[in-house]
Design an enzyme around this catalytic site. Structure first.
Site, PDB file in Angstrom:
ATOM      1  N   THR A  63      73.024   7.401  42.164  1.00 30.39           N
ATOM      2  CA  THR A  63      72.379   8.456  42.960  1.00 30.39           C
ATOM      3  C   THR A  63      71.363   9.205  42.094  1.00 30.39           C
ATOM      4  O   THR A  63      70.237   9.484  42.534  1.00 30.39           O
ATOM      5  CB  THR A  63      73.429   9.426  43.533  1.00 30.39           C
ATOM      6  OG1 THR A  63      74.308   8.694  44.395  1.00 30.39           O
ATOM      7  CG2 THR A  63      72.769  10.548  44.321  1.00 30.39           C
ATOM      8  N   HIS A 104      68.286   7.052  41.566  1.00 30.67           N
ATOM      9  CA  HIS A 104      67.492   7.067  42.803  1.00 30.67           C
ATOM     10  C   HIS A 104      66.714   8.383  42.936  1.00 30.67           C
ATOM     11  O   HIS A 104      65.500   8.379  43.216  1.00 30.67           O
ATOM     12  CB  HIS A 104      68.459   6.865  43.974  1.00 30.67           C
ATOM     13  CG  HIS A 104      67.889   6.983  45.344  1.00 30.67           C
ATOM     14  ND1 HIS A 104      67.713   5.899  46.177  1.00 30.67           N
ATOM     15  CD2 HIS A 104      67.477   8.063  46.074  1.00 30.67           C
ATOM     16  CE1 HIS A 104      67.204   6.301  47.338  1.00 30.67           C
ATOM     17  NE2 HIS A 104      67.065   7.614  47.300  1.00 30.67           N
ATOM     18  N   GLU A 105      67.394   9.511  42.721  1.00 30.64           N
ATOM     19  CA  GLU A 105      66.720  10.810  42.898  1.00 30.64           C
ATOM     20  C   GLU A 105      65.635  11.014  41.846  1.00 30.64           C
ATOM     21  O   GLU A 105      64.584  11.593  42.142  1.00 30.64           O
ATOM     22  CB  GLU A 105      67.736  11.954  42.857  1.00 30.64           C
ATOM     23  CG  GLU A 105      68.810  11.902  43.928  1.00 30.64           C
ATOM     24  CD  GLU A 105      68.310  11.776  45.343  1.00 30.64           C
ATOM     25  OE1 GLU A 105      67.149  12.157  45.626  1.00 30.64           O
ATOM     26  OE2 GLU A 105      69.071  11.267  46.191  1.00 30.64           O
ATOM     27  N   HIS A 124      61.221   5.812  49.417  1.00 30.48           N
ATOM     28  CA  HIS A 124      62.211   4.808  49.806  1.00 30.48           C
ATOM     29  C   HIS A 124      61.519   3.476  50.075  1.00 30.48           C
ATOM     30  O   HIS A 124      60.415   3.426  50.616  1.00 30.48           O
ATOM     31  CB  HIS A 124      62.968   5.265  51.058  1.00 30.48           C
ATOM     32  CG  HIS A 124      63.884   6.411  50.795  1.00 30.48           C
ATOM     33  ND1 HIS A 124      63.947   7.516  51.610  1.00 30.48           N
ATOM     34  CD2 HIS A 124      64.791   6.611  49.799  1.00 30.48           C
ATOM     35  CE1 HIS A 124      64.857   8.354  51.119  1.00 30.48           C
ATOM     36  NE2 HIS A 124      65.376   7.834  50.027  1.00 30.48           N
ATOM     37  N   ASP A 160      56.051   2.037  51.247  1.00 36.58           N
ATOM     38  CA  ASP A 160      56.454   2.806  50.060  1.00 36.58           C
ATOM     39  C   ASP A 160      55.284   2.955  49.089  1.00 36.58           C
ATOM     40  O   ASP A 160      55.462   3.479  47.983  1.00 36.58           O
ATOM     41  CB  ASP A 160      57.666   2.162  49.382  1.00 36.58           C
ATOM     42  CG  ASP A 160      57.391   0.742  48.892  1.00 36.58           C
ATOM     43  OD1 ASP A 160      56.266   0.234  49.083  1.00 36.58           O
ATOM     44  OD2 ASP A 160      58.319   0.140  48.310  1.00 36.58           O
ATOM     45  N   VAL A 192      53.904   0.831  47.362  1.00 37.61           N
ATOM     46  CA  VAL A 192      54.147  -0.003  46.182  1.00 37.61           C
ATOM     47  C   VAL A 192      53.827  -1.447  46.565  1.00 37.61           C
ATOM     48  O   VAL A 192      54.365  -1.960  47.542  1.00 37.61           O
ATOM     49  CB  VAL A 192      55.619   0.121  45.726  1.00 37.61           C
ATOM     50  CG1 VAL A 192      55.971  -0.936  44.692  1.00 37.61           C
ATOM     51  CG2 VAL A 192      55.881   1.521  45.166  1.00 37.61           C
ATOM     52  N   THR A 244      56.776  -4.617  46.324  1.00 30.91           N
ATOM     53  CA  THR A 244      58.023  -4.606  47.096  1.00 30.91           C
ATOM     54  C   THR A 244      57.754  -5.190  48.470  1.00 30.91           C
ATOM     55  O   THR A 244      56.745  -4.873  49.096  1.00 30.91           O
ATOM     56  CB  THR A 244      58.567  -3.171  47.245  1.00 30.91           C
ATOM     57  OG1 THR A 244      57.549  -2.329  47.826  1.00 30.91           O
ATOM     58  CG2 THR A 244      58.967  -2.598  45.891  1.00 30.91           C
ATOM     59  N   GLN A 295      59.778  -3.730  54.411  1.00 23.94           N
ATOM     60  CA  GLN A 295      61.194  -3.689  54.818  1.00 23.94           C
ATOM     61  C   GLN A 295      61.355  -2.765  56.004  1.00 23.94           C
ATOM     62  O   GLN A 295      60.764  -1.682  56.039  1.00 23.94           O
ATOM     63  CB  GLN A 295      62.025  -3.219  53.608  1.00 23.94           C
ATOM     64  CG  GLN A 295      63.504  -3.022  53.904  1.00 23.94           C
ATOM     65  CD  GLN A 295      64.314  -2.713  52.643  1.00 23.94           C
ATOM     66  OE1 GLN A 295      64.063  -3.266  51.572  1.00 23.94           O
ATOM     67  NE2 GLN A 295      65.293  -1.841  52.765  1.00 23.94           N
ATOM     68  N   ASP A 348      76.317   1.958  45.032  1.00 18.70           N
ATOM     69  CA  ASP A 348      75.866   1.987  43.630  1.00 18.70           C
ATOM     70  C   ASP A 348      75.889   0.606  42.976  1.00 18.70           C
ATOM     71  O   ASP A 348      74.979   0.256  42.217  1.00 18.70           O
ATOM     72  CB  ASP A 348      76.738   2.946  42.815  1.00 18.70           C
ATOM     73  CG  ASP A 348      76.279   4.392  42.933  1.00 18.70           C
ATOM     74  OD1 ASP A 348      75.499   4.704  43.858  1.00 18.70           O
ATOM     75  OD2 ASP A 348      76.712   5.215  42.092  1.00 18.70           O
TER      76      ASP A 348
HETATM   77  N1  ARG Z   1      70.678   9.903  50.337  1.00 21.24           N
HETATM   78  C1  ARG Z   1      70.087  10.182  49.072  1.00 21.24           C
HETATM   79  C2  ARG Z   1      68.556  10.171  49.158  1.00 21.24           C
HETATM   80  O1  ARG Z   1      67.964   9.708  50.096  1.00 21.24           O
HETATM   81  C3  ARG Z   1      70.641   9.318  47.940  1.00 21.24           C
HETATM   82  C4  ARG Z   1      71.075   7.929  48.204  1.00 21.24           C
HETATM   83  C5  ARG Z   1      71.663   7.316  46.929  1.00 21.24           C
HETATM   84  N2  ARG Z   1      72.387   6.093  47.174  1.00 21.24           N
HETATM   85  C6  ARG Z   1      73.345   5.594  46.353  1.00 21.24           C
HETATM   86  N3  ARG Z   1      73.894   4.459  46.604  1.00 21.24           N
HETATM   87  N4  ARG Z   1      73.748   6.235  45.302  1.00 21.24           N
HETATM   88  O2  ARG Z   1      67.857  10.641  48.276  1.00 21.24           O
HETATM   89 ZN    ZN Z   2      66.221   8.916  48.609  1.00 21.59          ZN
HETATM   90 CA    CA Z   3      55.937  -2.121  49.928  1.00 21.82          CA
END
Ligand code: ARG
Ligand code: ZN
Ligand code: CA
Length: 254
Positions: free
Chosen positions: A160, A163-164, A173, A186, A188, A191, A194, A227
């Site tokens: 997480t 990702h953040e 995303h 995105d 990018v 990629t 999707q 994760d």
């Molecule tokens: N929902 C959050 C976002 O959109 C985090 C998603 C993280 N996913 C994970 N598998 N850790 O920023």
């Molecule tokens: Zn996110």
């Molecule tokens: Ca793309």
């Protein structure tokens, strides 16, 4: 930047119950995950399907808990704040002492990570580059932070925060944030287009938006899988993060 960027981190632990006052070991485990994921040294990168392995990229970014505080004094790079609030949302209250949280350290010089209890199934959220300094940084649910202590499956591998920080360094995303449609991007190039987010741990190939034969790059950190299913950034995502660190967030690299 050339070589490797080095980003000082401050972790703000905001706790209501004793369990939420997470251990130093849990914090350290998260920093270790970041240093593997952003250097592509995570061993689980081996799950990337063969047609996608050429996209795996080293972001050349390393993270360390800050050793000097905003006043120039030695620090552990961790703050701990007891709060009467039983949970936070995306309203940024955790980012201010006036609303039960704690103020950031100067956001141009430190990556601020607030860790606490969040409501509504929220794992975390980030502020994109260019926003207000007083709310800049990322917020992570304590049980989605690091790999030990309160970290709980299936979000107990520290992804997480990976990702953040992707968002914080200007990544969107991977499905383009248009729901399940095929028109969102995105921004990018490498990629695949999707449709919507993937969850759990999909099986290759996972097709959407006529993106066969290889389909979605569901092993990417900017998807929504568990994760253990997100293990890579791409070359063009890395270029986007580097551009951010060379411009809006240039003072972060120390
Ligand atoms: N929902 C959050 C976002 O959109 C985090 C998603 C993280 N996913 C994970 N598998 N850790 O920023
Ligand atoms: Zn996110
Ligand atoms: Ca793309």
């Amino acid at each position: 930047f050339s070589g490797v960027a080095h980003i000082p981190v401050v972790v703000h632990v905001v706790w209501n119950t004793a369990a939420q006052n997470i251990s130093q070991a849990q914090i350290d485990s998260q920093i270790e995950v970041l240093n593997r994921d952003f250097r592509a040294t995570n061993t689980d990168v081996g799950i990337v399907p063969a047609p996608f392995t050429g996209l795996v990229a080293d972001a050349r970014i390393e993270f360390a808990l800050a050793t000097t505080d905003p006043n120039g004094n030695p620090t552990t790079g961790v703050t701990r704040t007891q709060t009467t609030r039983t949970g936070f949302t995306t309203d940024d209250a955790i980012k201010s002492s006036a609303t039960g949280g704690i103020d950031p350290w100067p956001a141009d010089k430190y990556l601020n990570i607030w860790v606490g209890q969040l409501g509504g199934g929220l794992l975390g959220y980030a502020q994109f580059p260019g926003g207000p300094a007083e709310t800049d940084g990322v917020v992570i649910l304590h049980s989605g932070f690091g790999t030990n202590g309160t970290a709980a499956a299936p979000f107990d591998l520290g992804r997480t925060t990976t990702h953040e920080i992707g968002h914080y360094l200007n990544l969107f995303h991977i499905w383009g944030d248009d729901g399940t449609g095929c028109s969102g991007s995105d921004e990018v190039a490498d990629t695949p287009n999707q449709g919507g987010p993937n969850f759990g741990v999909p099986t290759f190939p996972k097709l959407s938006c006529s993106n066969g034969p290889n389909g979605d790059l569901f092993v990417n950190y900017m998807d929504y899988t568990d994760d253990r299913g997100m293990v890579m950034f791409t070359n063009d995502q890395v270029a986007r993060m580097a551009a951010c660190l060379d411009t809006v967030r240039t003072d972060l690299n120390q």
